[in-house]
Design a protein around this motif. Structure first.
Motif, PDB file in Angstrom:
ATOM      1  N   MET A   1      -6.566   1.967  25.764  1.00  0.00           N
ATOM      2  CA  MET A   1      -5.351   2.774  25.660  1.00  0.00           C
ATOM      3  C   MET A   1      -4.510   2.274  24.493  1.00  0.00           C
ATOM      4  SD  MET A   1      -3.092   5.029  26.482  1.00  0.00           S
ATOM      5  CE  MET A   1      -3.912   5.732  27.913  1.00  0.00           C
ATOM      6  N   ILE A   2      -4.176   3.192  23.593  1.00  0.00           N
ATOM      7  CA  ILE A   2      -3.333   2.849  22.448  1.00  0.00           C
ATOM      8  C   ILE A   2      -2.162   3.821  22.386  1.00  0.00           C
ATOM      9  CG2 ILE A   2      -3.192   2.537  19.955  1.00  0.00           C
ATOM     10  CD1 ILE A   2      -6.152   2.045  19.876  1.00  0.00           C
ATOM     11  N   LEU A   3      -0.943   3.277  22.334  1.00  0.00           N
ATOM     12  CA  LEU A   3       0.247   4.076  22.050  1.00  0.00           C
ATOM     13  C   LEU A   3       0.528   3.937  20.560  1.00  0.00           C
ATOM     14  CD1 LEU A   3       2.607   3.122  25.024  1.00  0.00           C
ATOM     15  CD2 LEU A   3       1.301   5.225  24.739  1.00  0.00           C
ATOM     16  N   GLN A   4       0.531   5.036  19.843  1.00  0.00           N
ATOM     17  CA  GLN A   4       0.697   4.995  18.401  1.00  0.00           C
ATOM     18  C   GLN A   4       2.117   5.394  17.993  1.00  0.00           C
ATOM     19  OE1 GLN A   4      -2.491   7.479  16.823  1.00  0.00           O
ATOM     20  NE2 GLN A   4      -3.772   5.665  16.548  1.00  0.00           N
ATOM     21  N   GLY A   5       2.743   4.529  17.202  1.00  0.00           N
ATOM     22  CA  GLY A   5       4.062   4.835  16.674  1.00  0.00           C
ATOM     23  C   GLY A   5       3.973   5.774  15.489  1.00  0.00           C
ATOM     24  N   LYS A   6       5.044   6.476  15.237  1.00  0.00           N
ATOM     25  CA  LYS A   6       5.104   7.407  14.110  1.00  0.00           C
ATOM     26  C   LYS A   6       4.901   6.658  12.799  1.00  0.00           C
ATOM     27  CE  LYS A   6       8.287  10.758  11.971  1.00  0.00           C
ATOM     28  NZ  LYS A   6       9.640  11.369  12.068  1.00  0.00           N
ATOM     29  N   ARG A   7       4.102   7.234  11.902  1.00  0.00           N
ATOM     30  CA  ARG A   7       3.892   6.630  10.584  1.00  0.00           C
ATOM     31  C   ARG A   7       4.995   7.077   9.637  1.00  0.00           C
ATOM     32  NH1 ARG A   7       0.919   4.125  14.059  1.00  0.00           N
ATOM     33  NH2 ARG A   7      -1.086   3.372  13.287  1.00  0.00           N
ATOM     34  N   VAL A   8       5.733   6.121   9.115  1.00  0.00           N
ATOM     35  CA  VAL A   8       6.835   6.387   8.191  1.00  0.00           C
ATOM     36  C   VAL A   8       6.628   5.534   6.949  1.00  0.00           C
ATOM     37  CG1 VAL A   8       9.324   6.172   7.834  1.00  0.00           C
ATOM     38  CG2 VAL A   8       8.455   6.988  10.027  1.00  0.00           C
ATOM     39  N   ALA A   9       6.659   6.157   5.791  1.00  0.00           N
ATOM     40  CA  ALA A   9       6.447   5.441   4.534  1.00  0.00           C
ATOM     41  C   ALA A   9       7.579   4.449   4.276  1.00  0.00           C
ATOM     42  CB  ALA A   9       6.334   6.426   3.378  1.00  0.00           C
ATOM     43  N   LEU A  10       7.212   3.269   3.806  1.00  0.00           N
ATOM     44  CA  LEU A  10       8.177   2.242   3.445  1.00  0.00           C
ATOM     45  C   LEU A  10       8.200   2.082   1.930  1.00  0.00           C
ATOM     46  CD1 LEU A  10       7.327  -0.500   6.116  1.00  0.00           C
ATOM     47  CD2 LEU A  10       9.108   1.256   6.231  1.00  0.00           C
ATOM     48  N   PRO A  11       9.260   1.505   1.380  1.00  0.00           N
ATOM     49  CA  PRO A  11       9.302   1.259  -0.075  1.00  0.00           C
ATOM     50  C   PRO A  11       8.154   0.344  -0.505  1.00  0.00           C
ATOM     51  CG  PRO A  11      11.454   0.903   0.931  1.00  0.00           C
ATOM     52  CD  PRO A  11      10.494   1.051   2.052  1.00  0.00           C
ATOM     53  N   SER A  12       7.846   0.341  -1.787  1.00  0.00           N
ATOM     54  CA  SER A  12       6.778  -0.530  -2.288  1.00  0.00           C
ATOM     55  C   SER A  12       7.103  -1.994  -2.050  1.00  0.00           C
ATOM     56  CB  SER A  12       6.549  -0.273  -3.778  1.00  0.00           C
ATOM     57  OG  SER A  12       7.755  -0.489  -4.513  1.00  0.00           O
ATOM     58  N   ALA A  13       8.395  -2.321  -2.054  1.00  0.00           N
ATOM     59  CA  ALA A  13       8.845  -3.683  -1.725  1.00  0.00           C
ATOM     60  C   ALA A  13       9.841  -3.577  -0.566  1.00  0.00           C
ATOM     61  CB  ALA A  13       9.478  -4.354  -2.927  1.00  0.00           C
ATOM     62  N   PRO A  14       9.333  -3.539   0.681  1.00  0.00           N
ATOM     63  CA  PRO A  14      10.229  -3.390   1.845  1.00  0.00           C
ATOM     64  C   PRO A  14      10.947  -4.704   2.142  1.00  0.00           C
ATOM     65  CG  PRO A  14       7.953  -3.586   2.579  1.00  0.00           C
ATOM     66  CD  PRO A  14       7.918  -3.614   1.079  1.00  0.00           C
ATOM     67  N   VAL A  15      12.052  -4.920   1.456  1.00  0.00           N
ATOM     68  CA  VAL A  15      12.785  -6.181   1.512  1.00  0.00           C
ATOM     69  C   VAL A  15      14.205  -5.902   1.997  1.00  0.00           C
ATOM     70  CG1 VAL A  15      13.606  -8.131   0.150  1.00  0.00           C
ATOM     71  CG2 VAL A  15      11.366  -7.142  -0.334  1.00  0.00           C
ATOM     72  N   VAL A  16      14.613  -6.568   3.066  1.00  0.00           N
ATOM     73  CA  VAL A  16      15.864  -6.253   3.751  1.00  0.00           C
ATOM     74  C   VAL A  16      17.089  -6.456   2.859  1.00  0.00           C
ATOM     75  CG1 VAL A  16      17.384  -7.022   5.619  1.00  0.00           C
ATOM     76  CG2 VAL A  16      14.954  -6.616   6.074  1.00  0.00           C
TER      77      VAL A  16
END
Length: 531
Positions: A1-16
């Motif tokens: 069983m796998i619950l899959q989260g929505k795929r959302v694109a992140l920036p090339s450098a996902p830095v907070v």
């Protein structure tokens, strides 16, 4: 069983910290932090953090370095965290609220620690450290001479941003590292999914060493809001509630036990500040939903309660559930909902094979939030980070050790720790199952169950009860509990107490309860009943 989260694109450098810098540029005069009557704008906080980043670089502590932070909640704390990130380094919280012996233990668990940032009021807590300890007040002149512009340091999503201590099964704390991509993904999910914006001002109520506190600290700065800090080393319900009443605070992140205290405070004072929040985001331990349900459904309460699940090894939060959907007749245990963006939750058996809907399995997490692993050794817990094949592709995964299942409606339900089960008279029992049953009894405000060992040496269960009014009679509680639980799950002893003790992280302090149980044996004798 796998619950899959929505795929959302992140920036090339996902830095907070880049997100914070964008707000500092777009709204420089907006208030970033409020603490002890002092306010600092985004531009001012950015400038001070840049200076500290340049200082670290000058000291040779740049990309890959680990910087210890032992500071009370303050503006300097955020300057230090942001400056450390800007330098490409990672920070490690050393909570000044911890006992000295605990801090000495933690200090010995960080390999290649570069230095520790402290203050005049916390420096003694880390004086045993084998590395340099600096205080910002003594560096003031040097900092003032450094540039206020951001250093040109490349940081990627795979770099470590912070590392926090979590309990280890061997008794030695484990230092788990979180990557920038995971932290960015978490904050980005919360911001988009729940509509957080420049008005989503936050109040920090949890201890600095808690993994939950890291996202609580950064969330408002990620979305352009104001961070409110309490000028108190330990949680102060009275101060927290005064601030909720006085300021335009919209969100609070906390452990479930801290939520109970805030709810009790509001009910006792017939207040409304908590119920007017936009969001209360809570979790970290089993939820006793009956403690908050009546308050949550009071007329005029507009606060959304988000029951969340996750582990420090996977950037704190992996799933979330709006408690408005909870129905006592439909749910024995309050669900923790569906996955965060770019996150998958797997329910697996001992052979790492998927289980069906409604079947118990080990909760495992894959996706953007999975951390970089443990930094202090290769003990048995390191094997929890593993790789499985999903649809022909290798997937890095963390085995949480938590037991759960997926409901018919597709919600994750956490049943407890797989290793929390105890053997009493030959039977394996999960104390959280008993706590839930006790919590549903009339007259019980809260309950916690631990294992005790009388002089006979046999393990037995001790239930600590916080009554809603008069002390509860042991025979009455036992009789009512036998209506829902088998006899082997009914505790041998029931102890009335005024409140459940909490750890510095705001969770139930089971070690303190176990010690209270030992004192019960010493004072009453191994075979006497305790009312």
């Amino acid at each position: 069983m796998i619950l899959q989260g929505k795929r959302v694109a992140l920036p090339s450098a996902p830095v907070v910290h880049r997100q914070f810098e964008a707000h500092a540029k777009a709204t420089p005069d907006a208030v970033a932090v409020h603490c002890a009557g002092r306010e600092v704008t985004y531009a001012e906080l950015d400038a001070e953090a840049n200076r500290f980043a340049h200082l670290l670089a000058a000291l040779g502590h740049g990309p890959g370095a680990k910087v210890g932070v032992c500071l009370d909640y303050s503006i300097d704390l955020l300057v230090t965290i942001l400056g450390t990130l800007k330098a490409g380094a990672a920070y490690v919280p050393f909570d000044p609220a911890y006992p000295a012996a605990r801090l000495r233990l933690l200090l010995g668990q960080v390999p290649d620690l570069a230095l520790i940032v402290a203050s005049p009021t916390t420096v003694e807590s880390v004086e045993s450290a084998a590395v340099e300890v600096v205080t910002l007040d003594r560096l003031a002149e040097r900092l003032d001479a450094l540039p206020t512009t951001a250093p040109n340091v490349p940081v990627t999503g795979d770099d470590v941003c912070y590392a926090v201590f979590t309990s280890g099964s061997t008794g030695t704390p484990k230092l788990t590292a979180v990557r920038h991509e995971g932290w960015f993904n978490l904050l980005n999910w919360l911001m988009i999914e729940y509509g957080l914006d420049a008005g989503s001002n936050n109040l920090v109520v949890s201890a600095f060493g808690f993994d939950l506190s890291q996202r609580s600290l950064m969330m408002p700065l990620f979305c352009g809001a104001t961070q409110y800090l309490m000028a108190s080393r330990n949680f102060d319900a009275a101060l927290a509630y005064r601030m909720l009443t006085r300021y335009e605070i919209r969100t609070v992140h906390c452990a479930s036990s801290t939520l109970y205290l805030l709810v009790d405070w509001e009910i006792a004072r017939k207040g409304e500040a908590l119920g007017r929040l936009d969001y209360l985001l809570f979790g970290g331990e089993p939820l006793h939903v009956e403690r908050v349900l009546d308050w949550a459904r009071r007329p005029g309460n507009t606060c959304t309660l988000l029951h969340q699940y996750g582990v420090a090894e996977c950037t704190d939060v992996a799933s979330s559930y709006d408690l408005a959907g909870y129905r006592p007749g439909e749910h024995d245990i309050a669900p923790v909902g569906g996955p965060a963006y770019n996150t998958d939750i797997h329910l697996l058996d001992e052979g790492l094979r998927g289980v069906g809907v409604g079947e118990d399995g080990e909760i495992c997490i894959s996706g953007a939030g999975v951390g970089a692993g443990y930094l202090n050794g290769s003990g048995p817990e390191s094997a929890r980070f593993t790789t499985i094949v999903v649809d022909g592709e290798p997937r890095r995964l963390y085995r949480t050790g938590d037991r759960g299942h997926v409901s018919e409606t597709g919600e994750l339900v956490v049943g407890g720790r797989m290793d929390a089960q105890v053997k009493v008279r030959g039977m394996r029992i999960d104390p959280t199952d008993i706590e839930r049953a006790l919590g549903r009894l009339a007259g019980v405000r809260q309950a916690a169950v631990v294992v005790g060992h009388p002089e006979s040496g046999d393990a037995e269960l001790i239930a600590f009860l916080v009554p809603t009014g008069e002390d509860l009679a042991e025979h009455d509680v036992r009789t009512r509990l036998l209506e829902t639980l088998p006899r082997n799950m009914v505790p041998a002893r029931f102890v009335n107490i005024a409140r459940i003790p909490l750890s510095p992280h705001g969770k139930v302090d089971r070690a303190a309860l176990a010690e209270a149980g030992r004192k019960q044996y010493a004072s009453t004798g191994a075979d006497d009943d305790t009312a």
